[in-house]
Design an enzyme around this catalytic site. Structure first.
Site, PDB file in Angstrom:
ATOM      1  CE1 TYR A  78      -3.983  -2.276   0.506  1.00 54.11           C
ATOM      2  CE2 TYR A  78      -2.395  -3.516   1.812  1.00 54.11           C
ATOM      3  CZ  TYR A  78      -3.609  -3.434   1.151  1.00 54.11           C
ATOM      4  OH  TYR A  78      -4.442  -4.529   1.147  1.00 54.11           O
ATOM      5  CB  SER A  79       0.638   4.500   1.792  1.00 54.15           C
ATOM      6  OG  SER A  79      -0.563   4.956   1.235  1.00 54.15           O
ATOM      7  CB  ALA A  80       4.942   0.854   2.784  1.00 51.95           C
TER       8      ALA A  80
END
Length: 411
Positions: A78-80
């Site tokens: 995801y946003s990582a």
């Protein structure tokens, strides 16, 4: 390549595989309680210290069929993913192809449209470009990453230009557009040529790993997935979009009508049909930890330069102490954020939805990678805070081990 222990190792709890040095017993115990022996989901956790693996463990299953998780299992982070995409930009900056203080339009002329000619790379990487809203009207448009780059280049910034507000999905397309303008290559290729290959790892991909990769992608599983892909999601999200500005802000940057469809099916479009540099990176824990290890070691990986010391120092610096208008908490670095946890305030990295993420602390020489495939409404509060729980213990272990020397910060 499988990592191997460098000295005495800790006997691992039942259901956990890999290795860990004895001083990391508490971190192993926390991980084991959350993922050990799971049959429908799994996870990996890796820690490097001064560029050497000191913990590399995994547990559970890569899918609901029970395929065992291994050290080469990668999960969507995801946003990582933003931390990997930012690393691409830092590699380009390191070679003099990008100047953080220069206008984005110097490299990407189309970006000057809509009065954006003076927005700098530094502002873009610290979520201050005033472009947080997704420029799409449907899920199909969101999946068209070239269209999203073009629309953001043509867009007019909103009233928050210059102020930090999380660019939840748009930051990925913005970084991709900048990188494409400089190199002529897309982010999927740059993940490979600028990050994975120089690091000597296979476990960093944008989207599902290609055929022949050693990285085996894990399925997205858990109770939250059917809710996200159900017809109930659209009216609920529609109601949320009608809320007052501050309440609505986080949704505007991550949702358009029908977006839930990109998580549907045996081969969800988010993994198989797009490049989403802010959200669909697929990484193994050990590869993510090794990447952040470059920042922990002032740019060195396996004794060779991956980034310059000056670039690492630039990434370690907090760009703005104003609270983010959407997330309220993070202080932004160049593509990374602080971690609001004790003993983690001097480090930085990036978290993703449901808790996967990577983190580094040049002061202790520590880097951490944590990935999992659990989309669970029940487990989400614990999963989202796991790194915050683990990092203090890991840093304490690294700093108090008798044989480890003191470090100084890179900032």
């Amino acid at each position: 390549m499988e990592t191997t222990p460098q000295s005495a190792t800790l006997p691992l709890p039942s259901g956990v595989s890999g290795f860990a040095r004895p001083e990391y017993q508490r971190a192993v115990g926390i991980f084991a309680r959350l993922f050990g022996g799971r049959t429908g989901n799994g996870a990996g956790l890796a820690v490097y210290r001064d560029g050497e693996p000191v913990l590399d463990i995994w547990a559970g299953a890569a899918d609901e069929a029970g395929t065992p998780w291994t050290g080469n299992t990668g999960a969507m982070i995801y946003s990582a993913s933003k931390g990997v995409s930012a690393t691409v930009i830092h590699r380009l900056a390191d070679r003099g192809l990008i100047d953080y203080s220069a206008p984005v339009a110097d490299y990407w002329p189309e970006f000057a449209a809509g009065g954006k000619g003076s927005i700098t790379v530094r502002q873009l990487l610290s979520h201050r470009a005033g472009l947080s809203a997704i420029p799409a009207r449907s899920a199909a448009e969101v999946l068209d990453h070239r269209l999203m780059e073009e629309r953001l280049a043509a867009a007019t910034p909103d009233h928050l230009l210059g102020k930090p507000i999380y660019h939840g999905l748009t930051i990925g397309w913005l970084m991709a557009g900048l990188a494409r303008a400089v190199t002529g290559k897309d982010m999927r290729e740059l993940y490979r040529t600028e990050v994975a290959e120089p690091l000597g790892v296979d476990g960093i991909h944008l989207g599902y790993p290609p055929a022949g990769s050693r990285t085996q992608g894990a399925d997205l599983v858990g109770s939250a997935r059917p809710v996200m892909t159900s017809r109930l999601a659209t009216p609920v999200a529609g109601f949320a979009r009608a809320l007052p500005g501050p309440t609505r802000a986080p949704l505007r940057m991550i949702y358009v009508p029908g977006l839930e469809s990109i998580f549907a099916g045996d081969q969800p479009p988010i993994l198989h049909q797009t490049q989403l540099p802010a959200g669909n990176g697929v990484c193994t824990a050990r590869a993510l930890a090794k990447m952040y290890g470059a920042y922990a070691c002032y740019g060195l990986v396996d004794g060779k330069p991956f980034l310059s010391t000056d670039t690492v120092r630039a990434t370690a610096k907090i760009e703005t102490y104003q609270l983010d208008r959407a997330l309220a908490v993070p202080f932004w670095h160049l593509g990374f954020h602080t971690f609001p946890a004790p003993r983690a305030l001097h480090g930085y990295g990036h978290l993703g939805a449901f808790g996967s993420g990577g983190w580094t602390d040049p002061g202790s020489g520590v880097s951490v990678g944590f990935v999992h495939n659990r989309m669970s409404a029940v487990w989400a509060p614990l999963d989202m805070t796991l790194l915050a729980m683990l990092v203090p213990s890991i840093v304490r272990s690294a700093r108090t081990a008798a044989e480890l020397p003191a470090r100084t910060t890179a900032a």
